[in-house]
Scaffold this motif. Structure first.
Motif, mmCIF file in Angstrom:
data_model
loop_
_atom_site.group_PDB
_atom_site.id
_atom_site.type_symbol
_atom_site.label_atom_id
_atom_site.label_comp_id
_atom_site.label_asym_id
_atom_site.label_seq_id
_atom_site.Cartn_x
_atom_site.Cartn_y
_atom_site.Cartn_z
ATOM 1 N N ARG A 157 0.807 -1.219 0.000
ATOM 2 C CA ARG A 157 0.000 0.000 0.000
ATOM 3 C C ARG A 157 0.844 1.274 0.000
ATOM 4 N NH1 ARG A 157 -5.408 -1.047 1.345
ATOM 5 N NH2 ARG A 157 -5.832 -3.223 0.795
ATOM 6 N N CYS A 196 -1.782 -10.898 -1.742
ATOM 7 C CA CYS A 196 -2.303 -9.552 -1.523
ATOM 8 C C CYS A 196 -1.675 -8.950 -0.271
ATOM 9 C CB CYS A 196 -3.828 -9.522 -1.432
ATOM 10 S SG CYS A 196 -4.529 -10.385 -0.033
ATOM 11 N N SER A 198 -2.017 -6.134 2.894
ATOM 12 C CA SER A 198 -3.000 -5.417 3.703
ATOM 13 C C SER A 198 -2.564 -3.978 3.877
ATOM 14 C CB SER A 198 -3.149 -6.079 5.087
ATOM 15 O OG SER A 198 -2.021 -5.780 5.888
ATOM 16 N N SER A 200 -1.941 -2.546 6.557
ATOM 17 C CA SER A 200 -0.924 -2.474 7.602
ATOM 18 C C SER A 200 0.424 -3.020 7.148
ATOM 19 C CB SER A 200 -1.391 -3.234 8.845
ATOM 20 O OG SER A 200 -1.539 -4.618 8.553
ATOM 21 N N SER A 237 -8.247 -11.698 -0.570
ATOM 22 C CA SER A 237 -8.565 -10.277 -0.506
ATOM 23 C C SER A 237 -8.623 -9.836 0.947
ATOM 24 C CB SER A 237 -9.907 -9.992 -1.180
ATOM 25 O OG SER A 237 -10.251 -8.626 -1.086
ATOM 26 N N PHE A 238 -7.853 -8.793 1.286
ATOM 27 C CA PHE A 238 -7.965 -8.164 2.594
ATOM 28 C C PHE A 238 -9.100 -7.150 2.568
ATOM 29 C CE2 PHE A 238 -3.475 -9.433 3.309
ATOM 30 C CZ PHE A 238 -3.564 -9.865 4.635
ATOM 31 N N SER A 239 -9.814 -7.017 3.690
ATOM 32 C CA SER A 239 -10.757 -5.914 3.831
ATOM 33 C C SER A 239 -9.975 -4.607 3.900
ATOM 34 C CB SER A 239 -11.606 -6.097 5.096
ATOM 35 O OG SER A 239 -10.781 -6.166 6.251
ATOM 36 N N GLY A 242 -7.932 -4.021 6.895
ATOM 37 C CA GLY A 242 -6.925 -5.021 7.171
ATOM 38 C C GLY A 242 -7.278 -5.998 8.267
ATOM 39 N N LEU A 245 -9.480 -11.190 6.185
ATOM 40 C CA LEU A 245 -8.905 -11.732 4.963
ATOM 41 C C LEU A 245 -9.857 -12.780 4.415
ATOM 42 C CD1 LEU A 245 -6.474 -12.136 2.975
ATOM 43 C CD2 LEU A 245 -5.640 -13.881 4.570
ATOM 44 N N CYS A 259 -7.584 -11.402 11.059
ATOM 45 C CA CYS A 259 -6.133 -11.208 10.934
ATOM 46 C C CYS A 259 -5.466 -10.793 12.244
ATOM 47 C CB CYS A 259 -5.829 -10.173 9.857
ATOM 48 S SG CYS A 259 -6.322 -10.704 8.210
#
Length: 302
Positions: A157, A196, A198, A200, A237-239, A242, A245, A259
């Motif tokens: 990110r 993927c 996150s 964080s 896929s992470f929300s 974060g 998952l 997570c």
């Protein structure tokens, strides 16, 4: 926004998007959650209105199955990767093809935008990953080192790292600020099929060994080993926050993991077919899964 991992998907509204003529290989939400983009073995991309579930348009141009698709974070563009060895960049507003990126020698399996929307990473059967300049439409860097097909890639990110997952059972983390620094994450006993990051900074990898591993990509440490699927993993896929998952695979389920403790909090069934892909919406209120049966299933948490 659905944030509580104890909440259930059991009594949710479900919506089907069923106009594909081939297997659904990838799906993704636009950053504003208004558009759903899907791609299929029928060589096309499909743009849907999320609220109504109606098909807005079909995007044509690839001459082979479309393996992956993604929106740019600023939502002005979307990209697609195909068996025809090309990556295409499209304008979201008009679906006009902006660039046809050629450089891969074999099928392109995965594609993702950088957080600033200026770069694009693609990889595939030629065992290389290519970093593209989106504005210029040209390659700026090639990453080599995997010994087998690269099936997945992802940007962190903060834009510092990219990760690639391969059929050589390894994940490679590339530091874009220091070309000499890269890490190889090992431990899976099967092909790496999905990756993927996150918000964080955690990195999740899914494998044909039926497990998900969650890593600290900076030092290569394993945080969680998520073991619960009975089939190969296909999508992660992470929300947006974060906390959660989602993982989808060939066991007819989508699992949702906490997570913070590594526990499975939901196992979503009723898909009837292996789930090729899953994705949280950016705001965390929706979870989409793309079964092999040529449709998409949209679940809305209460």
């Amino acid at each position: 926004m659905w944030r509580n991992p104890s909440e259930s998907f059991a009594a949710v509204e479900m919506k089907y998007f069923a106009r594909h003529k081939g297997e659904v290989n990838s799906c993704t939400f636009s950053p504003d959650c208004q558009i759903l983009l899907t791609c299929s073995d029928d060589c096309r991309l499909y743009i849907w209105n999320v609220r109504s579930g109606k098909l807005v348009c079909k995007v044509k141009g690839h001459t082979g199955p479309v393996n992956a698709c993604c929106f740019s974070p600023d939502c002005t563009l979307f990209a697609s990767a195909s068996y025809d060895c090309t990556v295409r960049v499209w304008k979201t507003a008009t679906t006009e093809c902006l660039h046809i990126l050629t450089g891969h020698q074999k099928s392109v399996e995965t594609v993702c935008f950088s957080p600033d929307s200026r770069q694009l990473l693609s990889a595939g059967w030629d065992q290389t990953a290519i970093l593209w300049d989106v504005q210029l439409g040209c390659a700026s860097k090639t990453f080599s080192g995997h010994r087998e097909v690269i099936q997945s890639c992802s940007f962190s990110r903060n834009g510092q790292y990219t990760a690639t997952g391969s059929w050589d059972y390894s994940v490679k983390v590339w530091d874009l600020r220091n070309e000499c620094k890269s890490k190889t994450l090992e431990g899976h006993t099967g092909n790496i099929s999905c990756l993927c990051f996150s918000v964080s900074g955690m990195l999740a990898s899914g494998s044909w060994d039926k497990t998900v591993r969650v890593w600290n990509p900076r030092n290569g440490a394993l945080i969680f080993l998520l073991d619960g699927h009975s089939g190969w993993l296909k999508s992660l896929s992470f929300s947006g926050d974060g906390i959660l998952l989602a993982s989808a695979g060939y066991d007819d389920t989508v699992k949702v993991w906490d997570c913070e403790n590594g526990k499975c909090v939901q196992s979503l069934e009723g898909i009837l077919e292996p789930a090729y892909t899953c994705a949280f919406s950016p705001n965390g209120t929706l979870l989409i899964s793309g079964p092999i049966d040529q449709s998409n299933l949209l679940r809305t948490p209460p």
